[in-house]
Design a protein around this motif. Structure first.
Motif, short mmCIF file in Angstrom:
data_model
loop_
_atom_site.label_atom_id
_atom_site.label_comp_id
_atom_site.label_asym_id
_atom_site.label_seq_id
_atom_site.Cartn_x
_atom_site.Cartn_y
_atom_site.Cartn_z
N GLN A 267 75.73 92.14 -55.06
CA GLN A 267 75.01 92.11 -53.78
C GLN A 267 73.52 92.30 -54.01
O GLN A 267 73.11 93.07 -54.87
CB GLN A 267 75.53 93.21 -52.86
N VAL B 215 73.62 86.42 -36.06
CA VAL B 215 72.90 86.61 -37.32
C VAL B 215 71.72 85.64 -37.40
O VAL B 215 71.66 84.66 -36.66
CB VAL B 215 73.82 86.39 -38.55
N GLU C 243 68.99 84.74 -47.24
CA GLU C 243 70.35 85.22 -47.04
C GLU C 243 70.55 85.46 -45.55
O GLU C 243 69.61 85.35 -44.76
CB GLU C 243 70.60 86.53 -47.84
N ILE C 244 71.76 85.81 -45.19
CA ILE C 244 72.06 86.09 -43.79
C ILE C 244 71.61 87.51 -43.47
O ILE C 244 71.96 88.45 -44.20
CB ILE C 244 73.57 85.91 -43.54
N LEU D 105 81.72 86.96 -41.18
CA LEU D 105 80.60 87.63 -41.84
C LEU D 105 81.10 88.39 -43.08
O LEU D 105 80.47 88.35 -44.14
CB LEU D 105 79.92 88.58 -40.84
N VAL E 284 80.18 88.25 -47.07
CA VAL E 284 79.82 89.43 -47.86
C VAL E 284 80.60 89.45 -49.17
O VAL E 284 80.04 89.66 -50.24
CB VAL E 284 80.09 90.73 -47.06
N HIS F 1 75.16 86.65 -50.24
CA HIS F 1 75.06 85.81 -49.05
C HIS F 1 74.56 86.60 -47.84
O HIS F 1 74.05 86.01 -46.90
CB HIS F 1 76.43 85.22 -48.69
N VAL F 2 74.74 87.92 -47.85
CA VAL F 2 74.42 88.75 -46.67
C VAL F 2 73.51 89.88 -47.14
O VAL F 2 73.86 90.61 -48.08
CB VAL F 2 75.72 89.31 -46.04
N ASN F 3 72.35 90.05 -46.50
CA ASN F 3 71.39 91.02 -47.03
C ASN F 3 71.80 92.46 -46.75
O ASN F 3 72.76 92.72 -46.02
CB ASN F 3 69.95 90.68 -46.58
N ALA G 276 72.01 93.79 -43.13
CA ALA G 276 73.16 93.28 -42.38
C ALA G 276 74.45 93.94 -42.88
O ALA G 276 75.37 94.19 -42.09
CB ALA G 276 73.25 91.76 -42.50
N ARG G 277 74.52 94.25 -44.17
CA ARG G 277 75.73 94.93 -44.68
C ARG G 277 75.80 96.35 -44.12
O ARG G 277 76.87 96.84 -43.76
CB ARG G 277 75.73 94.95 -46.22
#
Lengths: 385, 385
Positions: free
Chosen positions: A71, A261, A274-275, A358, A362, A367-369, A372-373
């Protein structure tokens, strides 16, 4: 590596947390994952002590792996940093040590509402778990496979819509194409340059700071600690100008709950995009750049408490940042703004996703910053009493 | 972007190919995807002509997207290059132009056996399609969802094995953990340096070449062409020392056919490590570095034609490389070597995968290197008559 041990105890999943001090922490001690170690920590480059519990995550003693992904972390502050996020069910009983306690997953999720208590690394790993997990089995790869399927299902759903309209309308973009479109349309190109060549920044005896005074500073701290792998050291820290803001607009009503998002561009991310959350500001006083502004900023800051599902100020990584805080908010979207929130009218960089969609992204990693996580972890916090 | 249009014609899927010359091509003209364009091509930075058929892949005229992923290219030669690979079913009829023809997918796959005919870009995109696809529906996202599920299923299968042994044995690593382990154990760190600082390489009036003479050279060519976007230009090309080798060992017998992959480290890959062929040599005369050598080298070069399922010398990208060729082989593993090929005895960087598992990783993007994607395309070639 960020590693979290999870095991069934007293009929519900518990996680092994460490009460850990970091030099940049607000309020000193926060709840950290079981293992939080850089490669130089755990390969003992600094000749510190062995990393406790590491054997459950690597090598022949590794337990059952429930989550394993690479991540990203703050792309505004780090150059291409990524961290392995693992959740492992250990083989056999694992004993506590003075700084470590088995805590019910339910309790940890409740504690997310306490300012500056559950640290960024714990939130990042929790954000990889399915929110509804009430048993280890539910938190396991079986869930991951459901989540994997969800991304695909979304594409299939898109495809069947396309089938119906293929004669006279373009197919709606799949989730994958939406994200790749955002990456491809990003005009930024990044490369490392010598620090001495960076204009508008000055290095003094005690810091590296922007001449404008409006950005972060790089400072240094000397640390003396009794429980860390090495007992004394000095290190640089990044000190932000003030707390940031990260918010999800969500829709709990309707057939499937969804979150809004935004494709987020950050110079330090490997693919630049990233998302991210619906709203992400570097400082909570307003957008730091034109790119940070958006049509949902006011809605995310609403004072209407009936619509605020989550609101807490939480810390970013205290081992790298000095008193870095972010206000995390989850806000129910205002029905009065239906027009603005309609899929067809959303600006191209926004998109409604279900939580399983989402999470499936992850699980793929990078893919997901990290903001957002964190918000995904906060979404699983039970309502306040 | 590499874009391939696919449509049902005469009851079977056809793809729209371009007969295209590139300055570095062996044999001049090769079969190229419908669209093969850099960003500067299609945004017309060079003020060339518009890219034909591009409207089916981007913007409001985009058709139904069957494949969309960002893929790496040669990590030994490119610095972090990636290319968007798309397969699109267009809306409505699409007419041919003088250099473009609709060709049955079955025929293209047969033509893979002809040396230097189907170019690297076409192979890369074909490697993203399910090998068994005999209709557009089968080539579509529905297949992708099956493939997505396959990776997850493999984890679930691993997990159930783990359940059976959890009391006395560590869980087998999932496919995901295997790849992340390989990335984490790679000791390489890469950064760009000025060309003038690279030791052992010399720049003359006509080339940049290794003093040892054993590696590639950077040369320049002047090109005059009638059909390209810009009619005259000069450009650098990378000229390899000789043809390379890429081979899959496979097992067609047993309950599920499988191929043997190797985690491959290349300095120009974003994460340094991706999944590669069983054997990949920079030059086909032998391993160029100790890392390229492996226990299956001899088996991949077998002269036993009964075991050779595919064998052809194909070209790498003629727009960037000068006469770069790779010998692609798919070889049935020798049962006499069962011991060596047993999962438990494989070196840590090798792993048996089913073709759907491998394809599921291809679909994710930046997980499977370009040589392995070419081999996936070759696996779908029908047996020679």
């Amino acid at each position: 590596m960020l590693g979290l041990l999870v095991a069934e105890r007293d009929g519900e999943p518990h996680v092994l947390l460490q009460a850990k001090a970091e030099p940049g922490n607000i309020d000193g001690i926060q709840l950290s994952p079981t293992v939080q170690a850089t490669r130089s920590n755990y390969t003992r480059v600094h000749r510190g002590g062995a990393t406790r519990y590491l054997e459950h995550f690597t090598g022949p003693g590794r337990g059952r792996v429930l989550v394993d992904s690479l991540q990203s972390e703050q792309g505004a502050w780090f150059w291409r940093k990524h961290n392995r996020n693992m959740v492992v069910e250990p083989v056999g009983e694992v004993a506590e040590h003075p700084d470590y306690r088995w805590v019910a997953l339910r309790t940890v999720r409740r504690l997310l509402r306490v300012d500056h208590l559950v640290n960024m690394d714990t939130r990042s790993v929790l954000g990889c778990l399915p929110p509804e997990s009430t048993s280890v089995a539910e938190a396991s790869v079986a869930e991951a496979s459901v989540a994997e399927a969800s991304v695909a299902d979304a594409s299939v759903a898109d495809a069947s819509v396309a089938d119906a309209f293929v004669a006279d309308a373009p197919a709606p973009r799949s989730l994958t194409s939406w994200l790749i479109d955002a990456k491809q349309s990003c005009p930024w190109r990044t490369r490392l340059v010598p620090l001495a060549d960076v204009r508008g920044w000055t290095r003094t005896a005690t810091e590296i700071a922007a001449d404008s005074g409006r950005s972060f500073r790089i400072i240094a701290v000397r640390v003396a600690a009794g429980t860390r792998e090495v007992r004394q050291w000095a290190q640089p820290l990044l000190a932000p100008g003030g707390p940031g803001l990260a918010a999800f607009l969500c829709r709990s009503t309707g057939p499937v709950p969804r979150v809004l998002v935004r494709a987020r561009t950050e110079p330090g991310l490997g693919d630049l995009v990233e998302i991210g959350p619906t709203v992400q500001w570097t400082t909570d006083t307003g957008p730091a750049t034109p790119e940070e502004a958006g049509p949902f900023d006011a809605m995310a800051l609403t004072g209407d408490t009936a619509r605020v599902r989550f609101d807490a100020e939480l810390s970013e990584e205290g081992g790298r940042f000095h008193r870095a805080a972010t206000r995390y908010r989850v806000v129910e979207a205002d029905d009065a703004l239906d027009d603005l929130l309609d899929d067809a009218r959303l600006p191209a960089d926004y998109r409604w996703l279900t939580v399983p969609q989402l999470r499936a992204l992850v699980v793929r990693g990078q893919h997901v910053n990290v903001q957002a996580r964190s918000l995904l972890a906060c979404l699983a916090a039970p309502p306040p009493p």
